[in-house]
Design a protein around this motif. Structure first.
Motif, PDB file in Angstrom:
ATOM      1  N   GLU A  80       0.839  -1.221   0.000  1.00  0.00           N
ATOM      2  CA  GLU A  80       0.000   0.000   0.000  1.00  0.00           C
ATOM      3  C   GLU A  80       0.862   1.255   0.000  1.00  0.00           C
ATOM      4  OE1 GLU A  80      -2.858   0.021   3.239  1.00  0.00           O
ATOM      5  OE2 GLU A  80      -3.604  -1.905   2.468  1.00  0.00           O
ATOM      6  N   SER A  83       2.258   1.789  -3.367  1.00  0.00           N
ATOM      7  CA  SER A  83       1.226   2.300  -4.264  1.00  0.00           C
ATOM      8  C   SER A  83       1.040   3.818  -4.057  1.00  0.00           C
ATOM      9  CB  SER A  83      -0.048   1.496  -3.992  1.00  0.00           C
ATOM     10  OG  SER A  83      -1.130   2.127  -4.512  1.00  0.00           O
ATOM     11  N   ARG A  84       1.092   4.266  -2.803  1.00  0.00           N
ATOM     12  CA  ARG A  84       0.980   5.717  -2.542  1.00  0.00           C
ATOM     13  C   ARG A  84       2.187   6.459  -3.124  1.00  0.00           C
ATOM     14  NH1 ARG A  84      -0.689   4.044   2.554  1.00  0.00           N
ATOM     15  NH2 ARG A  84       1.230   4.698   3.604  1.00  0.00           N
ATOM     16  N   ASN A  86       4.012   5.476  -5.625  1.00  0.00           N
ATOM     17  CA  ASN A  86       3.885   5.432  -7.093  1.00  0.00           C
ATOM     18  C   ASN A  86       3.072   6.629  -7.597  1.00  0.00           C
ATOM     19  OD1 ASN A  86       5.319   3.072  -7.503  1.00  0.00           O
ATOM     20  ND2 ASN A  86       3.506   1.735  -7.510  1.00  0.00           N
ATOM     21  N   ALA A 112       5.667  -4.370  -7.598  1.00  0.00           N
ATOM     22  CA  ALA A 112       4.702  -3.320  -7.230  1.00  0.00           C
ATOM     23  C   ALA A 112       5.221  -1.918  -7.535  1.00  0.00           C
ATOM     24  CB  ALA A 112       4.385  -3.441  -5.736  1.00  0.00           C
TER      25      ALA A 112
END
Ligand code: NAD
Length: 285
Positions: A80, A83-84, A86, A112
């Motif tokens: 997670e 992802s933030r 990214n 990821a």
């Protein structure tokens, strides 16, 4: 005759000057290169590496953020965070420090990270682009090796390069980069039969094994370039490479010391990758 020393610190300093220039050029467009480093757990060596990376960012005028997570952090939570990062525009490069705790699958983490922020050059798309010769973010240590050879005036094209070690982070990408520079490349590993005999044929030797002083003077063709990637701690606390430095320097044409050889190049190439990612994000080639 004693080999010429390849001074990794001096070459890294030269590249850092170029990075500073590139950073100033980006600043004129209102962009600051940004690196996010993620550390899971409290491995002492990793803590030093992470601190050095943050310090390099500061020296070069980069934006940096360090995320220190407890070692029991679930994999989903780490993914997670990635992802933030990214999605965060100030961050152009993401690095998750290895080793990771056993319950986290390294492959899931590498996959990821957004390909264009993968400043370690470990994502399968960057590795694939390296193999097919397309533009890619390149694995830092191998990219540093090529810079050292080129900036020392050591010819690569048409030469026989022998890489000892086939890891995904050093041996394999180093072999691919040498091939891209038109060397004839042989990759050796723990199952190679008669390693000394293969190494004797090399104009360029890259040792990335992790065994102190494995490579002996009588394995080296006179005048060869010897790049020692290994970092090994001896019982007396001193660092040494994979090459028997004092004996090999009497035979080789060029040699990298440990410390002060490949080591300083790795972090510098990480910074170069972060600048490259920021330039791309700003629409520059
Ligand atoms: P690794 O353990 O992942 O891979 C070692 C490789 O060496 C393997 O492919 C194995 O097949 C091969 N090998 C093992 N024993 C051998 C033998 N007797 N003969 C021939 N090949 C043998 O290691 P790695 O991550 O590639 O790192 C290698 C070394 O480089 C380590 O000392 C590491 O600390 C160092 N390193 C330095 C830098 C740097 O910036 N200077 C960066 C990465 C790694």
């Amino acid at each position: 005759m004693s080999a010429r020393l390849i001074d990794g610190k001096a070459i890294a300093g030269e590249i850092r000057e170029e990075i500073r220039r590139g950073t100033r050029e980006l600043a004129e467009r209102g962009v600051t290169p940004g690196l996010a480093v993620v550390l899971v757990g409290d491995d002492p060596a990793s803590q030093i590496y992470v601190r050095n990376k943050a310090r390099a960012c500061e020296e070069l005028g980069f934006y940096s953020e360090v995320h220190r997570l407890p070692k029991e952090t679930p994999q989903d939570e780490l993914l997670e965070l990635i992802s933030r990062l990214n999605a965060k525009s100030e961050v152009h490069g993401i690095l998750v420090q290895s080793p990771l705790p056993d319950h986290i699958r390294e492959k899931a983490v590498i996959d990821a990270i957004a390909v264009h922020k993968d400043v370690d050059g470990f994502h399968p798309v960057n590795v694939g682009n390296l193999v097919i010769g397309d533009d890619a973010l390149l694995s830092c240590t191998p990219a540093g090796i090529i810079e050292m050879l080129k900036r020392s005036g050591i010819p690569i094209a048409g030469r026989h390069a022998v890489v000892i070690g086939r890891s995904n982070i050093v041996g394999k990408p180093a072999a691919m980069l040498l091939l891209r520079e038109h060397a004839t490349v042989t990759v050796c590993h723990s199952k190679t039969a008669d390693l000394p005999d293969v190494v004797r044929q090399a104009d360029i030797v890259v040792a990335a094994v992790g065994r102190p002083k494995l490579v002996k003077a009588d394995w080296i063709k006179p005048g060869a370039a010897v790049i020692d990637v290994g970092i090994n701690r001896l019982p007396d606390g001193k660092l040494c490479g994979d090459v028997d430095f004092e004996a090999v320097r009497e035979v080789a044409g060029w040699i990298t010391p440990v410390p002060g050889g490949v080591g300083p190049m790795t972090i510098t190439m990480l910074m170069a990758n972060t600048l490259k990612a920021a330039r791309r994000a700003a629409g520059l080639a």
